[in-house]
Design an enzyme around this catalytic site. Structure first.
Site, PDB file in Angstrom:
ATOM      1  N   HIS A 122       6.958  45.315  33.341  1.00  0.00           N
ATOM      2  CA  HIS A 122       7.006  46.397  32.355  1.00  0.00           C
ATOM      3  C   HIS A 122       5.685  46.409  31.594  1.00  0.00           C
ATOM      4  O   HIS A 122       5.112  45.353  31.316  1.00  0.00           O
ATOM      5  CB  HIS A 122       8.166  46.182  31.364  1.00  0.00           C
ATOM      6  CG  HIS A 122       8.533  47.421  30.617  1.00  0.00           C
ATOM      7  ND1 HIS A 122       7.867  47.826  29.494  1.00  0.00           N
ATOM      8  CD2 HIS A 122       9.485  48.351  30.856  1.00  0.00           C
ATOM      9  CE1 HIS A 122       8.396  48.959  29.063  1.00  0.00           C
ATOM     10  NE2 HIS A 122       9.369  49.304  29.874  1.00  0.00           N
ATOM     11  N   ASP A 169      15.851  49.010  34.911  1.00  0.00           N
ATOM     12  CA  ASP A 169      16.217  49.617  36.204  1.00  0.00           C
ATOM     13  C   ASP A 169      16.768  48.619  37.205  1.00  0.00           C
ATOM     14  O   ASP A 169      17.333  49.013  38.220  1.00  0.00           O
ATOM     15  CB  ASP A 169      14.980  50.305  36.801  1.00  0.00           C
ATOM     16  CG  ASP A 169      14.571  51.508  35.957  1.00  0.00           C
ATOM     17  OD1 ASP A 169      13.437  51.522  35.442  1.00  0.00           O
ATOM     18  OD2 ASP A 169      15.427  52.393  35.770  1.00  0.00           O
TER      19      ASP A 169
END
Ligand code: SDX
Length: 451
Positions: A316, A374
């Site tokens: 991320h 996700d």
């Protein structure tokens, strides 16, 4: 005293010194309520004749915002000061929508009023439904969603003068109310089933599940555990600071484009596999791994600089710790798989083993690559019966409230101006024009015309 003057009194300026020219300039440092200070470089070009250079905006604050705070090192996510774990545990999605839009959790009466306002915007104009028939049945639902949301501006002329607060709020309410209907109908169209109209006696999420999965031939039974888990999914996806799709919405909105077109632009950006398309990509990756024994081979591919393969659902830009949403998503997935007697789901087993091995691998530890929201959301959504092509549509339904809240904050920001970044030019210097007869005869299309 303005914020700006207050900041100047708190922070000593940052002095930038150019060794070559001997020039030094003082750059004001601004502080927010939390998080890193910022160097206010608005006058940098005027004072130095130079731009800053930050492809991907890894060190750039594009705006002031009060909506969402993320501490990537500590894995903290808060909306208007409330921790995501508290909201996911104690609130419902429409409460979080109210919080993002208005800054506080609703009073009991405001909660009911807001639910009614949104319910009254869940229907679509009959001619918008006709738009779906223009798409092929096998069109990706995200392509349909981009098209239909963009077309909303053709139907709602009365809420595109967003200098008027009432029209601004109507546009926000319309988008939140209709996005679930648009998403459900994109699914129905893709599977060749009749559209199911919204029913206002149902909650927002129950309505969405009913529009998506009910069929005219039998009564649809809502499962409260599934409804609560879906509601929590939308809360986890509601907003996330200045991510790619939110920045797209802000940039589109900075030119004065109408809110429906701006949200369509955000949906288009979210579709990318590096962003909201990752949940679909995670499932495809787990299906490709097929068996736990193949995990080491895929981890090696992810670590190989020469291999474009990345571990989808890992890493991320901001979180250098566990994404707090991933934890909640993992628990939700487990809860739903248990409710549906699917705990032996092979993809869940591969995901759990992959996470365990990756988190012990020096490559992932050194680069601070952890599971993001996700990683488990795909398993959760697949267990509910959604096809993978619907996963990013579901992300967009949750994120629409974040997009409209950030868009509204930008429009109401007194220092709002059109976004217009500059560049580091690396092209040709000035050269004289040549007529076609005097140009180099070789063609750059040789591979095309085999000359
Ligand atoms: C979302 O911004 C948001 O807030 C987004 C989001 C939201 O709610 O809006 O949180 C939603 O988009 C979550 C992210 C979903 N995407 C994925 O899961 C796709 C896989 N992840 C990667 O593509 C990547 O981690 C990104 C895109 C998420 C972040 O990329 P960055 O910040 O540009 O980091 P980077 O590419 O500079 O990576 C740093 C290093 C690189 O190695 P080096 O060049 O330093 O040697 O880490 C490596 C990368 O190669 N790396 C990975 C990796 N992610 C980064 N290596 C293997 N697998 C990965 N997943």
């Amino acid at each position: 005293m303005t914020d700006y003057e207050e900041n100047k009194s708190i922070n000593k300026p940052f002095t930038l010194f150019n060794n070559e020219t001997g020039q030094s300039i003082e750059i004001p440092i601004l502080s927010g309520t939390e998080g890193p200070n910022v160097l206010d470089i608005r006058s940098l070009y005027k004072e130095t004749g130079m731009f800053t250079y930050d492809p991907g905006f890894t060190s750039t604050a594009s705006c002031e915002s009060s909506i969402t705070y993320i501490d990537g090192n500590k894995g903290i996510l808060r909306h208007r000061g409330y921790d995501i774990n508290d909201l996911a545990t104690n609130s419902d999605f429409l409460e979080v929508c109210y919080l993002l839009l208005h800054g506080d959790l609703p009073s009991p009466t405001d909660k009911i009023k807001f639910e009614n306002v949104i319910s009254n915007h869940t229907m679509l104009h009959e001619q918008i439904m006709d738009l779906y028939t223009g798409f092929r049945r096998d069109a990706h639902p995200m392509a349909i969603m981009v098209g239909v949301v963009g077309a909303l501006s053709a139907f709602y002329h009365d809420s595109t003068d967003f200098s008027d607060i009432n029209q601004r709020m109507i546009a926000c309410h319309r988008l939140i109310g209709k996005i679930a209907t648009i998403g459900a109908m994109a699914y129905k169209y893709s599977v060749g089933q009749p559209f199911v109209h919204p029913r206002n006696e149902l909650s927002y999420v129950e309505n969405f599940l009913h529009m998506t999965f009910s069929v005219p031939t039998e009564k649809y039974r809502l499962n409260p555990i599934i409804s609560k888990a879906m509601d929590r999914f939308f809360i986890l996806h509601a907003d996330h600071e200045q991510n790619a799709s939110t920045s797209t919405v802000r940039l589109a909105g900075s030119s004065g484009a109408n809110p429906f077109a701006c949200i369509a632009a955000g949906i288009a950006s979210l579709w990318g596999p590096a962003h909201g398309g990752a949940n679909e990509a995670v499932i495809k990756m787990l299906e490709e791994i097929k068996d736990i024994k193949n995990i080491p081979e895929f981890l090696n591919k992810a670590k190989d600089k020469n291999d474009p393969f990345r571990l989808m659902g890992f890493g991320h830009r901001v979180y250098k710790n566990y994404d707090p949403r991933a934890n909640v998503m993992k628990k939700s997935a487990h809860l739903v798989l248990e409710e549906l007697n699917m705990l032996d789901d092979p993809l869940l087993k591969i995901a759990l083993e992959l996470e365990k091995i990756a988190l012990q691998d020096t490559y992932f530890i050194e680069k601070k690559l952890y599971p993001n929201v996700d990683f488990y959301s795909g398993i959760f959504l697949k267990s509910l019966g959604f096809p993978t092509s619907m996963f990013t549509v579901l992300f967009a339904i949750g994120r629409t409230v974040g997009w409209v809240s950030q868009w509204k904050e930008m429009i109401e920001d007194p220092i709002n101006k059109i976004g217009r970044p500059r560049q580091l030019y690396k092209g040709k210097n000035s050269r004289n024009y040549q007529n076609v007869d005097s140009r180099d005869k070789r063609s750059i299309f040789q591979w095309l015309w085999k000359k």
